[in-house]
Scaffold this active site. Sequence first.
Site, mmCIF file in Angstrom:
data_model
loop_
_atom_site.group_PDB
_atom_site.id
_atom_site.type_symbol
_atom_site.label_atom_id
_atom_site.label_comp_id
_atom_site.label_asym_id
_atom_site.label_seq_id
_atom_site.Cartn_x
_atom_site.Cartn_y
_atom_site.Cartn_z
ATOM 1 N N LYS A 12 -4.063 -20.147 18.556
ATOM 2 C CA LYS A 12 -2.986 -20.677 19.479
ATOM 3 C C LYS A 12 -3.325 -22.196 19.676
ATOM 4 O O LYS A 12 -2.563 -23.363 19.546
ATOM 5 C CB LYS A 12 -2.775 -20.151 20.715
ATOM 6 N N ASP A 68 2.649 -18.045 30.213
ATOM 7 C CA ASP A 68 2.778 -16.515 30.463
ATOM 8 C C ASP A 68 4.318 -16.056 29.786
ATOM 9 O O ASP A 68 5.116 -16.702 29.824
ATOM 10 C CB ASP A 68 2.757 -16.227 31.879
ATOM 11 N N THR A 69 4.329 -14.716 29.323
ATOM 12 C CA THR A 69 5.249 -14.317 28.752
ATOM 13 C C THR A 69 5.795 -12.944 28.998
ATOM 14 O O THR A 69 4.795 -12.177 29.397
ATOM 15 C CB THR A 69 5.120 -14.584 27.160
#
Length: 192
Positions: A12, A68-69
Amino acid sequence: MKLVFATHNQNKVREVSALMPSQIELLSLTDIKCFEDIPETADTIEGNAQIKSTYVKEKYGYNCFADDTGLEVASLNNAPGVYSARYAGPENDAEANMNKLLLELSAKPNRQSQFKTVISLRIDTAEELFIGICKGEIIKEKRGDQGFGYDPIFQPKGFSETFAQMTLEQKSEVGHRGKAVRKLIEFLSSNF
């Protein structure tokens, strides 16, 4: 300027780092020796992103962003939402989460859903939020072996493939996280 991405995932970090303006040096939690588990105790996706960015800023002193997802399903009052990773229990088991969701939707005709990513950026005393949303639907069976989480059962609007059938580049182009990251980078490019 040094900027921490509140993650240990080096893939990432590399992916986002390649998109950053050249004047920004991107660091991970590993780089700053932050190995504690940052609690995600908020009841919203925004809140969890804010908790993580605030924690790093206050404890380590670095400017930081955190994401955040959650997956929000319309016919389930936007569940699993903030609890997406541990929908079927604290083990964060993607298969169990998908199976529970498919079972709960089995008798529901409305399968509309959306993935939502929120990025909280803390620079000095200011905070900015960047939101990326990808609308779609939950299909009835798992398809594809790419990606992670709910990707095999989420089909973005306008596509015949699930996220798990797309390449990383395709998913990044249409997906929630890619949209939020592009907003973050646009902000950083314009202001720093």
